[in-house]
Design an enzyme around this catalytic site. Sequence first.
Site, PDB file in Angstrom:
ATOM      1  N   LYS A  46      -3.382  -2.808  -9.615  1.00 39.53           N
ATOM      2  CA  LYS A  46      -3.084  -1.545  -8.945  1.00 39.53           C
ATOM      3  C   LYS A  46      -4.347  -0.685  -8.905  1.00 39.53           C
ATOM      4  O   LYS A  46      -4.850  -0.245  -9.930  1.00 39.53           O
ATOM      5  CB  LYS A  46      -1.962  -0.833  -9.703  1.00 39.53           C
ATOM      6  CG  LYS A  46      -1.378   0.362  -9.000  1.00 39.53           C
ATOM      7  CD  LYS A  46      -0.185   0.866  -9.802  1.00 39.53           C
ATOM      8  CE  LYS A  46       0.504   2.016  -9.113  1.00 39.53           C
ATOM      9  NZ  LYS A  46       1.654   2.497  -9.903  1.00 39.53           N
ATOM     10  N   GLN A  70       0.838  -1.186   0.000  1.00 40.79           N
ATOM     11  CA  GLN A  70       0.000   0.000   0.000  1.00 40.79           C
ATOM     12  C   GLN A  70       0.877   1.240   0.000  1.00 40.79           C
ATOM     13  O   GLN A  70       1.961   1.250   0.591  1.00 40.79           O
ATOM     14  CB  GLN A  70      -0.919   0.009   1.228  1.00 40.79           C
ATOM     15  CG  GLN A  70      -2.006  -1.051   1.210  1.00 40.79           C
ATOM     16  CD  GLN A  70      -2.856  -1.023   2.457  1.00 40.79           C
ATOM     17  OE1 GLN A  70      -2.358  -1.157   3.563  1.00 40.79           O
ATOM     18  NE2 GLN A  70      -4.152  -0.852   2.283  1.00 40.79           N
ATOM     19  N   GLY A  71       0.395   2.261  -0.664  1.00 38.66           N
ATOM     20  CA  GLY A  71       1.086   3.541  -0.697  1.00 38.66           C
ATOM     21  C   GLY A  71       0.122   4.673  -0.460  1.00 38.66           C
ATOM     22  O   GLY A  71      -1.060   4.463  -0.187  1.00 38.66           O
ATOM     23  N   GLY A  72       0.624   5.875  -0.588  1.00 42.41           N
ATOM     24  CA  GLY A  72      -0.217   7.030  -0.325  1.00 42.41           C
ATOM     25  C   GLY A  72      -1.306   7.219  -1.352  1.00 42.41           C
ATOM     26  O   GLY A  72      -2.324   7.850  -1.069  1.00 42.41           O
ATOM     27  N   GLN A  73      -1.097   6.686  -2.564  1.00 42.48           N
ATOM     28  CA  GLN A  73      -2.058   6.928  -3.627  1.00 42.48           C
ATOM     29  C   GLN A  73      -2.923   5.715  -3.966  1.00 42.48           C
ATOM     30  O   GLN A  73      -3.853   5.838  -4.736  1.00 42.48           O
ATOM     31  CB  GLN A  73      -1.311   7.373  -4.902  1.00 42.48           C
ATOM     32  CG  GLN A  73      -0.508   8.651  -4.734  1.00 42.48           C
ATOM     33  CD  GLN A  73      -1.388   9.843  -4.400  1.00 42.48           C
ATOM     34  OE1 GLN A  73      -2.490   9.961  -4.936  1.00 42.48           O
ATOM     35  NE2 GLN A  73      -0.915  10.712  -3.530  1.00 42.48           N
ATOM     36  N   GLY A  74      -2.611   4.557  -3.410  1.00 50.16           N
ATOM     37  CA  GLY A  74      -3.410   3.393  -3.756  1.00 50.16           C
ATOM     38  C   GLY A  74      -2.841   2.114  -3.181  1.00 50.16           C
ATOM     39  O   GLY A  74      -1.938   2.119  -2.357  1.00 50.16           O
ATOM     40  N   THR A  75      -3.410   0.989  -3.665  1.00 48.54           N
ATOM     41  CA  THR A  75      -3.063  -0.332  -3.143  1.00 48.54           C
ATOM     42  C   THR A  75      -2.827  -1.283  -4.303  1.00 48.54           C
ATOM     43  O   THR A  75      -3.512  -1.211  -5.327  1.00 48.54           O
ATOM     44  CB  THR A  75      -4.211  -0.875  -2.263  1.00 48.54           C
ATOM     45  OG1 THR A  75      -4.527   0.086  -1.260  1.00 48.54           O
ATOM     46  CG2 THR A  75      -3.821  -2.184  -1.597  1.00 48.54           C
ATOM     47  N   VAL A  76      -1.868  -2.199  -4.127  1.00 50.31           N
ATOM     48  CA  VAL A  76      -1.567  -3.212  -5.129  1.00 50.31           C
ATOM     49  C   VAL A  76      -1.999  -4.572  -4.587  1.00 50.31           C
ATOM     50  O   VAL A  76      -1.644  -4.939  -3.470  1.00 50.31           O
ATOM     51  CB  VAL A  76      -0.069  -3.233  -5.484  1.00 50.31           C
ATOM     52  CG1 VAL A  76       0.220  -4.362  -6.467  1.00 50.31           C
ATOM     53  CG2 VAL A  76       0.355  -1.906  -6.075  1.00 50.31           C
ATOM     54  N   ASP A  95      11.192   8.377 -12.061  1.00 43.50           N
ATOM     55  CA  ASP A  95      11.296   7.881 -10.683  1.00 43.50           C
ATOM     56  C   ASP A  95      12.097   6.576 -10.650  1.00 43.50           C
ATOM     57  O   ASP A  95      11.665   5.569 -10.091  1.00 43.50           O
ATOM     58  CB  ASP A  95       9.903   7.665 -10.089  1.00 43.50           C
ATOM     59  CG  ASP A  95       9.950   7.563  -8.555  1.00 43.50           C
ATOM     60  OD1 ASP A  95      10.976   7.958  -7.970  1.00 43.50           O
ATOM     61  OD2 ASP A  95       8.967   7.090  -7.973  1.00 43.50           O
TER      62      ASP A  95
END
Length: 792
Positions: A475, A455-461, A573
């Site tokens: 994603k 999980q990250g700040g913008q979504g989930t995998v 990135d």
Amino acid sequence: MSSYNSFSLWILFSLQLCFILDSADRTVSLCQPDCGGIKIPYPFGMGKGCYLEKWYEITCNTSTSGKLVPYLSVINKEVVGISLPTEGRGSRYNNPYQSVNIKNPIASKECSSNGEELGSLLNLTGTPFYVSQHNELVAVGCNNTASLTNVKPSIVQCTSSCSTKPHTHIKDYLAVLNCQNYNGYEKNCNEDSSMDESIMDETSCNGIGCCNAYMRGGSIQQIVGVTIENTITRGCKVAFLTNKAEYLSNKSDPQKLHARGYSTVELGWFIHTTNHSFIKSLGCYSVKEYNNERYTSTQRRINITSCICDDNAYLSYARCSCTRGFQGNPYRLGGCKDINECKEEEGMTYCGTNKCVNLQGHFKCVYNNHRPLAIGLGASFGSLIFVVGIYLLYKFIKKQRKLNQKKKFFKRNGGLLLQQQLISTVGMVEKTIVFSSRELEKATENFSSNRILGQGGQGTVYKGMLVDGRIVAVKKSKVVDEDKLEEFINEVVILSQINHRNIVKLLGCCLETKVPVLVYEFIPNGNLFEHLHDEFDENIMATWNIRLRIAIDIAGALSYLHSSASSPIYHRDVKSTNIMLDEKYRAKVSDFGTSRTVTVDHTHLTTVVSGTVGYMDPEYFQSSQFTDKSDVYSFGVVLVELITGEKSISFLRSQENRTLATYFILAMKENKLFDIIDARIRDGCMLSQVTATAKVARKCLNLKGRKRPSMREVSMELDSIRMPCGDMQLQECVSENEEGEEQNKGLVEDIMRAESRSKEFVTAPASHYNNIAAASSSSWSDVEPLFPLQTR
């Protein structure tokens, strides 16, 4: 006096007879009813006085495992079941069904290591037993031809093959496979005429590795053998007689059957006696008497006796059975008991909703007035239809609403634009798959938390499995910017065109959800950061060759993006957490959440600053102009990570060496490259290759972008380093060209000040940096924004 003596003798004889009858009843009641869980009904029995004649004697032996096992003494065969004739078996009165199931050895060939060949012969001569017609000949194994012996005039034989088409041969003097055999002469016939290839499956025994043949004819067989013909085909072959052929199939293993050693054979039996006093003592009618009485009676439906016996004086045997309406043991006086048909058993009723009255050997139904019942049933049925109709209408409306919502999301998320893009690119690139929301919900178990990879700040995998068995990474973003949907669709189409072995493939997307969902190929072995810094698998990164190969893979992928793709793509990135490792530990560049495409006549993009501290190009940080050389700088940091095993940002280093790039440049300047090489590879690496790679990294980290090499040049140079070459002196690894260091001093100081204020990830000016520590340990599944930021 004489009359007195005669009277005394008569009394004595009567008492003796009573004693004998009482003893007989007492003996029968004391007989053991079963052996090892197998019921032993009369006329069979165990122990003296418990069986009718020696033919029916059962001995209860103890096996090697300690279990009780019944044996039929007259033929010394293990018994697995004894059945009595019952009305429910569908037998006719003149041929009641009664059997004994025994274990019989099987015939085998080439199944044992010592080459022993086993045959099977069942000899029942002189006994009241015979081989039942319910048995079948079964042969298992490739090209196995088996037949029954001593069954003349019949020929019972079958052949199994291992070809794709069954060749089952069943020869009988009746009619099998359109063949007729009269007195040993056989007509021509088409073996395939009665074959139905639709039944050739793994659950049937139809000639592919397994065949069967039925015993036919009305004669009683008491000697039956099983033989296997010699063939040139090698391999284990078995054949046997059994009444359990339905449990065999083309997949049956002959070796396992040989190891078992026996098959279950069904024997028919009858009362073997020339003295019919026993039959008469049962009080049963003969078949002839029963038919005469039954069909001359005015009450033809009511049975006049509970049992009948087929007493054949010519053949010296007799068989008995309970008549319809009775069940039990017909070989005991009064053993056939009335069946209460009015008692529900297994959900079966004879009178339905009417009243049932049980009679001796019969029953009758008393019909009721069905009108109230019909009204009640009609009302209930109507109510049920109404409720079901309301429920189905509710489900239909709900389904339509959900379908309309999916269409709304599809249109809002740019689905129409994506369709146009796909039409315009037909024949040029592999078609992007547009997944339905139902497919992805099924693949991820409705986006279960157990499927989350990261999980990250913008979504989930999520980890998912498609219906075709492919494992994918799904994603799912948390936010959506509707103003950038057109740009997002363009990015999806372009990224789907990328086809490079070192780049994670975008398989497709789903636009039927509230926010678009991207589907990527799943990479099983995590990311480079985990293997370098988290000791995920220390052995993999313990060799320099693996690290150099990973560096070459990354360089090749970025070179492809910059110059080989249809439109140049800047990753923006590049970092070790975005470098995935597949099952062969080959590198794959991933996470294009912030990537940008440029036209061939442009050299840079002007964007809001976005990237990861420690990997970000200082020149891009100040000018907001991202070029292909910005990716080169980030790759240089990854290259230094591979050489040193250090993290891009570390608070364990001094303030001035906190960033890995600064730490590396100072070490190169002071000619201390050997001191910073990762201890895991220092002793086993080729210093010449490490030194040359360090020189490439130094060029990539030049503060002036125009003086950095292109990714194509970097890729070619790394490829040349991998070529065999002589060792170089460590001192040669230090670049003498430090041109522009003083001019860029102000740039370095600005970066250092920004790093002291930063925490991890830049998506705005430097004042909005996040946690650095989290950036240095984030996993591969850290999710970037699904929609690229607006270019300027």
